[in-house]
Design a protein around this motif. Structure first.
Motif, PDB file in Angstrom:
ATOM      1  N   GLU A   7       0.819  -1.208   0.000  1.00 34.52           N
ATOM      2  CA  GLU A   7       0.000   0.000   0.000  1.00 34.52           C
ATOM      3  C   GLU A   7       0.856   1.262   0.000  1.00 34.52           C
ATOM      4  OE1 GLU A   7      -3.130  -0.070   2.983  1.00 34.52           O
ATOM      5  OE2 GLU A   7      -2.943  -2.256   3.040  1.00 34.52           O
ATOM      6  N   TRP A   8       2.081   1.140   0.457  1.00 35.76           N
ATOM      7  CA  TRP A   8       2.986   2.276   0.561  1.00 35.76           C
ATOM      8  C   TRP A   8       4.326   1.894  -0.042  1.00 35.76           C
ATOM      9  CZ3 TRP A   8       1.063   6.773   2.190  1.00 35.76           C
ATOM     10  CH2 TRP A   8      -0.094   6.744   2.970  1.00 35.76           C
ATOM     11  N   LEU A   9       4.922   2.834  -0.774  1.00 36.02           N
ATOM     12  CA  LEU A   9       6.264   2.636  -1.310  1.00 36.02           C
ATOM     13  C   LEU A   9       7.140   3.765  -0.780  1.00 36.02           C
ATOM     14  CD1 LEU A   9       8.117   0.970  -3.139  1.00 36.02           C
ATOM     15  CD2 LEU A   9       7.389   2.421  -5.047  1.00 36.02           C
ATOM     16  N   HIS A  10       8.171   3.395  -0.068  1.00 32.43           N
ATOM     17  CA  HIS A  10       9.077   4.350   0.575  1.00 32.43           C
ATOM     18  C   HIS A  10      10.381   4.444  -0.221  1.00 32.43           C
ATOM     19  CE1 HIS A  10       6.877   3.965   4.519  1.00 32.43           C
ATOM     20  NE2 HIS A  10       6.580   2.801   3.986  1.00 32.43           N
ATOM     21  N   VAL A  11      11.012   5.582  -0.137  1.00 35.08           N
ATOM     22  CA  VAL A  11      12.360   5.733  -0.684  1.00 35.08           C
ATOM     23  C   VAL A  11      13.081   6.817   0.104  1.00 35.08           C
ATOM     24  CG1 VAL A  11      11.734   7.404  -2.480  1.00 35.08           C
ATOM     25  CG2 VAL A  11      13.766   5.967  -2.782  1.00 35.08           C
ATOM     26  N   ASP A  12      14.334   6.552   0.426  1.00 34.36           N
ATOM     27  CA  ASP A  12      15.208   7.563   1.017  1.00 34.36           C
ATOM     28  C   ASP A  12      16.107   8.077  -0.093  1.00 34.36           C
ATOM     29  OD1 ASP A  12      14.265   7.161   3.634  1.00 34.36           O
ATOM     30  OD2 ASP A  12      15.674   5.530   3.970  1.00 34.36           O
ATOM     31  N   TYR A  13      16.388   9.378  -0.072  1.00 35.16           N
ATOM     32  CA  TYR A  13      17.250   9.938  -1.113  1.00 35.16           C
ATOM     33  C   TYR A  13      17.916  11.193  -0.602  1.00 35.16           C
ATOM     34  CZ  TYR A  13      12.930  12.559  -1.851  1.00 35.16           C
ATOM     35  OH  TYR A  13      11.795  13.305  -1.672  1.00 35.16           O
ATOM     36  N   GLU A  14      18.996  11.554  -1.269  1.00 34.51           N
ATOM     37  CA  GLU A  14      19.718  12.772  -0.943  1.00 34.51           C
ATOM     38  C   GLU A  14      18.992  13.972  -1.565  1.00 34.51           C
ATOM     39  OE1 GLU A  14      23.752  12.147  -2.140  1.00 34.51           O
ATOM     40  OE2 GLU A  14      24.033  10.537  -0.677  1.00 34.51           O
ATOM     41  N   PRO A  15      19.181  15.155  -0.992  1.00 39.01           N
ATOM     42  CA  PRO A  15      18.434  16.329  -1.455  1.00 39.01           C
ATOM     43  C   PRO A  15      18.521  16.594  -2.955  1.00 39.01           C
ATOM     44  CG  PRO A  15      19.530  16.839   0.603  1.00 39.01           C
ATOM     45  CD  PRO A  15      20.011  15.462   0.186  1.00 39.01           C
ATOM     46  N   HIS A  16      19.662  16.331  -3.578  1.00 35.43           N
ATOM     47  CA  HIS A  16      19.774  16.638  -5.011  1.00 35.43           C
ATOM     48  C   HIS A  16      18.898  15.728  -5.877  1.00 35.43           C
ATOM     49  CE1 HIS A  16      22.761  13.378  -4.742  1.00 35.43           C
ATOM     50  NE2 HIS A  16      22.571  13.218  -6.036  1.00 35.43           N
ATOM     51  N   LEU A  17      18.327  14.678  -5.301  1.00 30.54           N
ATOM     52  CA  LEU A  17      17.441  13.772  -6.040  1.00 30.54           C
ATOM     53  C   LEU A  17      15.963  14.053  -5.796  1.00 30.54           C
ATOM     54  CD1 LEU A  17      19.461  10.474  -5.570  1.00 30.54           C
ATOM     55  CD2 LEU A  17      19.238  11.840  -7.661  1.00 30.54           C
ATOM     56  N   THR A  18      15.653  15.106  -5.060  1.00 26.35           N
ATOM     57  CA  THR A  18      14.261  15.436  -4.752  1.00 26.35           C
ATOM     58  C   THR A  18      13.430  15.595  -6.017  1.00 26.35           C
ATOM     59  OG1 THR A  18      14.889  16.478  -2.669  1.00 26.35           O
ATOM     60  CG2 THR A  18      12.744  17.091  -3.591  1.00 26.35           C
ATOM     61  N   GLY A  19      13.924  16.326  -6.990  1.00 25.53           N
ATOM     62  CA  GLY A  19      13.187  16.542  -8.234  1.00 25.53           C
ATOM     63  C   GLY A  19      12.939  15.252  -8.995  1.00 25.53           C
ATOM     64  N   PHE A  20      13.948  14.381  -9.038  1.00 28.50           N
ATOM     65  CA  PHE A  20      13.781  13.092  -9.723  1.00 28.50           C
ATOM     66  C   PHE A  20      12.655  12.291  -9.075  1.00 28.50           C
ATOM     67  CE2 PHE A  20      14.670   8.523  -9.610  1.00 28.50           C
ATOM     68  CZ  PHE A  20      14.483   8.220 -10.953  1.00 28.50           C
ATOM     69  N   TYR A  21      12.713  12.128  -7.758  1.00 30.58           N
ATOM     70  CA  TYR A  21      11.694  11.314  -7.090  1.00 30.58           C
ATOM     71  C   TYR A  21      10.327  11.987  -7.088  1.00 30.58           C
ATOM     72  CZ  TYR A  21      14.976   7.666  -5.982  1.00 30.58           C
ATOM     73  OH  TYR A  21      15.865   6.630  -6.096  1.00 30.58           O
ATOM     74  N   ALA A  22      10.279  13.316  -7.039  1.00 29.07           N
ATOM     75  CA  ALA A  22       8.988  14.019  -7.176  1.00 29.07           C
ATOM     76  C   ALA A  22       8.391  13.716  -8.543  1.00 29.07           C
ATOM     77  CB  ALA A  22       9.168  15.513  -6.978  1.00 29.07           C
ATOM     78  N   GLY A  23       9.221  13.689  -9.576  1.00 23.30           N
ATOM     79  CA  GLY A  23       8.759  13.360 -10.915  1.00 23.30           C
ATOM     80  C   GLY A  23       8.268  11.929 -11.046  1.00 23.30           C
ATOM     81  N   CYS A  24       8.697  11.079 -10.117  1.00 21.30           N
ATOM     82  CA  CYS A  24       8.245   9.686 -10.088  1.00 21.30           C
ATOM     83  C   CYS A  24       7.019   9.505  -9.188  1.00 21.30           C
ATOM     84  CB  CYS A  24       9.371   8.778  -9.591  1.00 21.30           C
ATOM     85  SG  CYS A  24      10.757   8.619 -10.734  1.00 21.30           S
ATOM     86  N   GLY A  25       6.507  10.620  -8.645  1.00 20.45           N
ATOM     87  CA  GLY A  25       5.288  10.552  -7.847  1.00 20.45           C
ATOM     88  C   GLY A  25       5.481  10.512  -6.343  1.00 20.45           C
TER      89      GLY A  25
END
Length: 139
Positions: free
Chosen positions: A101-119
C-alpha cells in the motif's frame, strides 16, 4: 537511433556486473554479495543495453503493506534519458501487484526533483548509522 535499454523483473545479475555498475555510478569498490540480498527482495528490476547491465533498482518489503526502493542506479552513460524513471515505475508496479500500500524511498536532497517526478512526496524520516564509519587508509 538507439533503442531503449530492456527492463527485466528479477533479471539475472552477477556480483561482477553489479560491482561494475555501482562503481561507474557511485565510485569506489564493493565486495557486496548480491545473492543473499536479492533472495530477500520482493522484486528487482534490471536494465540492459546490448547485454550489458546499465540500470538496477531493488524493492524490499516488510511482508505487509510497506515496500522500499533501494539502490536505484543508472550507469552515467545512460543518465538523463528516462531510464531511472522507467526503473522506478516498473518497481512501483511490482510493489503494487504484490499488495503493498505504501512505497518508501530515502534519497539525498539533489534527487528530490527526480523522485517528485516519479510521484513521491517528501516526508520527515529518521536514519541512524549502525555500522562504524569507514576509516581512511594510512597514507
Amino acid at each position: 537511433m538507439a533503442t531503449d535499454p530492456e527492463l527485466a523483473v528479477r533479471g539475472a545479475v552477477t556480483d561482477g556486473e553489479m560491482h561494475t555498475l555501482f562503481a561507474a555510478a557511485w565510485g569506489g569498490d564493493s565486495d557486496t554479495s548480491w545473492a543473499p540480498i536479492l533472495a530477500r527482495s520482493l522484486a528487482w528490476i534490471t536494465a540492459r543495453r546490448d547485454g550489458t547491465l546499465v540500470g538496477f533498482v531493488n524493492v524490499a518489503t516488510d511482508g505487509g503493506s510497506h515496500a522500499f526502493l533501494l539502490d536505484t542506479t543508472v550507469h552515467p552513460d545512460e543518465q538523463h534519458r528516462g531510464l531511472g524513471t522507467r526503473l522506478v515505475r516498473a518497481a512501483t508496479e511490482q510493489a503494487r501487484a504484490a499488495g503493498a500500500e505504501w512505497l518508501h524511498v530515502d534519497y539525498e536532497p539533489h534527487l528530490t526533483g527526480f523522485y517528485a517526478g516519479c510521484g513521491f512526496r517528501p516526508t520527515d524520516a529518521g536514519l541512524r548509522r549502525l555500522a562504524p564509519a569507514p576509516t581512511a587508509a594510512p597514507g
